[in-house]
Motif scaffolding. Structure first.
Motif, mmCIF file in Angstrom:
data_model
loop_
_atom_site.group_PDB
_atom_site.id
_atom_site.type_symbol
_atom_site.label_atom_id
_atom_site.label_comp_id
_atom_site.label_asym_id
_atom_site.label_seq_id
_atom_site.Cartn_x
_atom_site.Cartn_y
_atom_site.Cartn_z
ATOM 1 N N GLY A 198 1.229 6.796 -22.511
ATOM 2 C CA GLY A 198 2.156 7.315 -21.721
ATOM 3 C C GLY A 198 1.919 7.177 -20.233
ATOM 4 N N MET A 199 0.847 6.574 -19.726
ATOM 5 C CA MET A 199 0.493 6.354 -18.466
ATOM 6 C C MET A 199 1.140 5.256 -17.773
ATOM 7 N N ARG A 200 1.224 5.071 -16.602
ATOM 8 C CA ARG A 200 1.728 3.778 -15.976
ATOM 9 C C ARG A 200 0.841 3.314 -14.956
ATOM 10 N N PRO A 201 -0.131 2.366 -15.459
ATOM 11 C CA PRO A 201 -1.036 1.767 -14.737
ATOM 12 C C PRO A 201 -0.803 0.542 -13.930
ATOM 13 N N ILE A 202 -1.468 0.650 -12.717
ATOM 14 C CA ILE A 202 -1.164 -0.500 -11.877
ATOM 15 C C ILE A 202 -2.627 -1.078 -12.047
ATOM 16 N N ILE A 203 -2.475 -2.538 -12.338
ATOM 17 C CA ILE A 203 -3.810 -3.153 -12.286
ATOM 18 C C ILE A 203 -3.852 -4.087 -11.063
ATOM 19 N N GLU A 204 -4.962 -3.935 -10.261
ATOM 20 C CA GLU A 204 -4.982 -4.830 -9.226
ATOM 21 C C GLU A 204 -5.981 -6.014 -9.565
ATOM 22 N N ILE A 205 -5.425 -7.303 -9.951
ATOM 23 C CA ILE A 205 -6.243 -8.323 -10.261
ATOM 24 C C ILE A 205 -6.752 -8.892 -8.562
ATOM 25 N N GLN A 206 -7.930 -9.499 -8.587
ATOM 26 C CA GLN A 206 -8.164 -9.468 -7.179
ATOM 27 C C GLN A 206 -7.837 -10.552 -6.395
ATOM 28 N N PHE A 207 -7.689 -11.866 -7.315
ATOM 29 C CA PHE A 207 -6.897 -12.841 -7.054
ATOM 30 C C PHE A 207 -6.047 -13.336 -8.444
ATOM 31 N N ALA A 208 -4.841 -13.721 -8.138
ATOM 32 C CA ALA A 208 -3.844 -14.187 -9.164
ATOM 33 C C ALA A 208 -4.773 -15.160 -10.263
ATOM 34 N N ASP A 209 -5.694 -16.197 -9.346
ATOM 35 C CA ASP A 209 -6.330 -16.945 -10.196
ATOM 36 C C ASP A 209 -7.279 -16.540 -11.351
ATOM 37 N N ARG B 9 0.828 -1.267 -0.135
ATOM 38 C CA ARG B 9 0.010 0.129 -0.034
ATOM 39 C C ARG B 9 0.726 1.245 0.152
ATOM 40 N N GLU B 10 1.936 1.532 0.817
ATOM 41 C CA GLU B 10 2.903 2.460 0.951
ATOM 42 C C GLU B 10 3.463 2.714 -0.502
ATOM 43 N N ALA B 11 3.900 1.464 -1.045
ATOM 44 C CA ALA B 11 4.551 1.610 -2.409
ATOM 45 C C ALA B 11 3.827 2.560 -3.261
ATOM 46 N N GLN B 12 2.413 1.981 -3.318
ATOM 47 C CA GLN B 12 1.389 2.699 -4.339
ATOM 48 C C GLN B 12 1.180 4.020 -4.087
ATOM 49 N N ALA B 13 1.040 4.272 -2.670
ATOM 50 C CA ALA B 13 0.890 5.834 -2.124
ATOM 51 C C ALA B 13 2.211 6.528 -2.442
ATOM 52 N N TYR B 14 3.279 5.884 -2.697
ATOM 53 C CA TYR B 14 4.478 6.787 -2.878
ATOM 54 C C TYR B 14 4.673 6.995 -4.556
ATOM 55 N N LEU B 15 4.084 5.909 -5.213
ATOM 56 C CA LEU B 15 4.034 6.112 -6.803
ATOM 57 C C LEU B 15 3.054 6.964 -7.007
ATOM 58 N N LEU B 16 1.836 7.126 -6.516
ATOM 59 C CA LEU B 16 0.746 8.017 -6.759
ATOM 60 C C LEU B 16 1.387 9.486 -6.542
ATOM 61 N N GLU B 17 1.793 9.416 -5.312
ATOM 62 C CA GLU B 17 2.278 10.930 -5.019
ATOM 63 C C GLU B 17 3.514 11.493 -5.879
ATOM 64 N N HIS B 18 4.253 10.600 -6.407
ATOM 65 C CA HIS B 18 5.698 11.273 -7.169
ATOM 66 C C HIS B 18 5.616 10.967 -8.505
ATOM 67 N N ASP B 19 4.423 10.445 -9.135
ATOM 68 C CA ASP B 19 4.290 10.118 -10.700
ATOM 69 C C ASP B 19 2.785 10.270 -11.049
ATOM 70 N N SER B 20 2.692 11.421 -11.494
ATOM 71 C CA SER B 20 1.380 11.598 -12.007
ATOM 72 C C SER B 20 0.925 10.647 -13.055
ATOM 73 N N ARG B 21 1.704 9.970 -13.938
ATOM 74 C CA ARG B 21 1.466 9.005 -14.696
ATOM 75 C C ARG B 21 0.724 7.739 -14.252
ATOM 76 N N VAL B 22 0.910 7.675 -12.821
ATOM 77 C CA VAL B 22 0.294 6.403 -12.251
ATOM 78 C C VAL B 22 -1.030 6.482 -11.821
ATOM 79 N N TYR B 23 -1.662 5.418 -12.162
ATOM 80 C CA TYR B 23 -3.201 5.162 -11.624
ATOM 81 C C TYR B 23 -3.392 3.713 -11.151
ATOM 82 N N ILE B 24 -4.377 3.520 -10.576
ATOM 83 C CA ILE B 24 -4.708 1.949 -9.995
ATOM 84 C C ILE B 24 -6.056 1.655 -10.560
ATOM 85 N N TYR B 25 -6.287 0.661 -11.189
ATOM 86 C CA TYR B 25 -7.667 0.101 -11.884
ATOM 87 C C TYR B 25 -7.670 -1.261 -11.310
#
Lengths: 330, 321
Positions: free
Chosen positions: B72-83, B10-26
């Motif tokens: 040019g964005m840097r998306p983080i995709i959370e898959i709910q379960f790897a499965d 969670r902290e890594a994602q907060a850091y990324l969102l804070e420092h890089d405007s290209r990052v979003y989570i979906y």
């Protein structure tokens, strides 16, 4: 008159259609002469619809064409040279011999390279549109082009639904060309018209005679205008007939004579020529000159591609990652 | 103050969102709800419009990430379960993984896959799919085993210009703790000697690291010293670190939670045999989960996956031969 139908634009559209058709004919010849690696897939009968997509897009828009969109690709800005380079495997083309025929594009310019898995490009367009919105861009649209077969995929369902939820300026164009390879639409869907699917997804729908250039231009202009203005995704169903096989290896014996003789079986290029002569006062001589000019350009491009040679497998960069230090040995 | 593996993510994602405007989570339920595991808790509030709820459409989620990356964005995709990532497999292996090779266009997407077994998870909420993804060219596959790596490797993954499959282990989410977030880290692609020893090299990653370390502690009491290598990334594989360890011990056991056929263990053994055959004093061995779907009942599950006891038995087998 609708500005999309002014004389200069219709002529421009027709000339891209003509180039796409003549390019296809040369590709079929090159294929039979063994000059093409893999298959050749033509867009004969779909040029009016296809060119209309390219004609209504601007530079900042996104376009994901499919196999029968030679005309749309040209109108969006691809050169005949790049098309031939990809088909003939030139190292100078956008795919550099790494991918071929219809699998070409320049993603950084909004021109997305299709993969073979149908329906898979739609969500990629969605993502590009989401990104543009996040970046604060305005008045952009994206067109994803598919056929009736792709409407049966899960990817189609997920992506049109995603676009609807996000209210994206997506124009999803279905060339209802009556066959997916050899499978007729009766084995593809059971609704009366594909445009009925729009209501289930909560998107607007348009249905158009895909053999009429002017109708296609009007409909595509209307659909993209609505998307640009924030009215959300637009589903365009164009009824037409593929006037060739799935690829040049396919004689299309399964296409019924009744369909060929019906209104969808008309040749959009011939109809466009008729319209140019009757409604825009273009002479037969002009049409002939345009044809000669186009043949010349294609022939010059082929000669250039032949001079460009083949990629060198021993001096090729076999790296599948940008981060070279993370590439496994190959 | 301590930080868990999940909090590090969670902290890594907060850091990324804070420092890089290209990052979003979906991803599904990642917004106001904060995610099925709370890996995005409060992030939607802190970063409005950048932590976006997705419909249950893994294919479209991943496809859209590719399109956004092209823009040019840097998306983080959370898959709910790897499965569930197999529903979107096509977009990963045919769009994301081929884009750069085909077009020289970067595809900087990160797929977070909550992976691996937990008690009661059963067949469809427990899978380890790193071997599947590692098979395809064009992907980097991360399998962090520590709180520090969960944090630093996620940041490095999102910073990378290539698509990354980030296999975070659910078993480690809550009980694995560190004193604080790391200041520096090994780069992606480098393995780590988690424990030095002279008698047998044990190559492992993700949650299995902790089973192997437990086995090593118990065997140390008998005078057997295991050298435990934490791969960190399974693709690329840090063959040099593995071979160097085998050169010291002469013996090799590979331990992974994934299924036995093919896979990371098989790849490691293949490389050690091909490149370091003369270093081996005994045939290398591997221990994997059983070749069945993952069982629901905790008693069945406890023997389905490798654990300290079965790893010790496997080590003894290597030492005997």
């Amino acid at each position: 008159m609708n500005p999309i139908l002014d004389k200069a634009r219709v002529i421009k559209a027709y000339r891209w259609m003509l180039m796409a058709r003549l390019l296809d004919e040369r590709l079929a010849q090159l294929y039979r002469a063994g000059r093409i690696f893999g298959g050749v897939f033509l867009g004969k009968g779909q040029e009016a619809l296809s060119v209309s997509m390219g004609m209504v897009l601007n530079r900042q828009d996104v376009y994901a064409p499919l196999i029968r969109d030679g005309a749309g690709r040209l109108a969006f800005g691809e050169s005949a040279l790049d098309a031939l380079r990809t088909c003939m495997g030139s190292p100078m083309g956008p795919m550099r011999g790494r991918d071929g025929n219809v699998h070409r594009g320049r993603p950084k310019e909004g021109y997305l390279p299709m993969i073979s898995h149908l329906g898979a490009s739609i969500s990629v367009v969605n993502g590009a549109l989401m990104a543009k919105r996040m970046k604060g861009e305005k008045k952009f649209v994206g067109i994803a082009s598919i056929g009736d077969g792709a409407t049966s995929t899960g990817a189609f369902h997920e992506a049109i639904n995603q676009a609807a939820i996000e209210k994206l300026p997506l124009v999803l164009v279905v060339a209802n060309n009556q066959y997916a390879y050899s499978t007729p639409t009766s084995s593809q869907f059971a609704c009366q018209s594909l445009s009925q699917k729009a209501i289930g997804y909560g998107v607007s729908d348009h249905e158009v005679d895909g053999t009429s250039l002017t109708d296609c231009l009007k409909t595509m202009q209307d659909a993209t205008d609505r998307a640009r203005q924030g009215e959300g995704p637009q589903l365009v169903i164009a009824n037409l007939l593929r006037l060739c096989g799935h690829g040049e290896h396919d004689d299309a014996h399964y296409i019924t004579p009744e369909l060929k003789a019906s209104s969808v079986g008309a040749d959009c290029l011939k109809l466009a020529e008729n319209t140019l002569q009757s409604d825009y006062h273009i002479s037969k001589e002009s049409l002939e000159i345009w044809k000669e000019e186009t043949v010349l350009e294609i022939n010059q491009s082929i000669e250039q591609v032949q001079r460009e040679g083949a990629p060198d497998p021993y001096h090729h960069s076999w790296k599948s990652l940008i981060s070279r230090e993370l590439c496994e040995h190959s | 103050m301590s930080v868990t593996y999940l909090e590090a993510i969670r902290e890594a994602q907060a850091y990324l969102l804070e420092h890089d405007s290209r990052v979003y989570i979906y991803g599904q339920d990642v917004g106001a709800f904060g995610g099925a595991f709370k890996a995005t808790k409060h992030l939607a509030n802190r970063f409005p419009g950048r932590v976006i709820d997705a419909p249950i459409s893994e294919d479209a989620m991943i496809g859209s990430a590719v399109g956004a990356a092209i823009e040019g964005m840097r998306p983080i995709i959370e898959i709910q379960f790897a499965d569930f990532s197999t529903v979107g497999l096509n977009q990963v292996v045919n769009q994301a993984a081929t884009l750069f090779w085909r077009t020289e266009t970067p595809c900087p997407i990160t797929l977070r896959l909550p992976s691996g077994g937990t008690s009661g998870g059963g067949p469809f909420h427990s899978q380890c799919l790193e071997s599947i993804y590692a098979h395809f060219p064009g992907l980097v596959v991360c399998t962090p085993a520590t709180v520090e790596d969960a944090y630093s490797m996620l940041i490095e993954s999102v910073t990378l210009d290539d698509p990354v499959i980030f296999c975070e282990h659910k078993y480690l989410y809550y009980h694995l703790k560190a004193e604080s977030l790391p200041k520096d880290a090994l780069p992606l692609g480098k393995a780590r000697i988690a424990r030095a020893g002279r008698d047998c090299t044990v190559v492992t990653y993700s949650a299995m690291l902790h089973e192997c370390l437990e086995a090593a502690e118990e065997m140390s009491a008998e005078g057997i010293e295991l050298e435990v290598v934490d791969l960190r990334t399974v693709k690329p594989l840090d063959t040099d670190t593995i071979i160097a360890s085998v050169a010291r011990t002469g013996r090799l056991l590979c331990a992974a939670e994934g299924w036995p056929w093919g896979g990371v263990n098989a790849e490691v053994i293949s490389r050690v045999v091909a490149e370091g055959f003369n270093l081996l004093d005994a045939p290398p061995q591997r221990i994997n989960a059983k070749d069945t779907p993952i069982p629901y009942h905790p008693k069945l599950w406890s023997v389905h996956r490798p654990a300290a006891a079965s790893i010790m038995a496997a080590v003894r087998n290597v030492l005997r031969s």
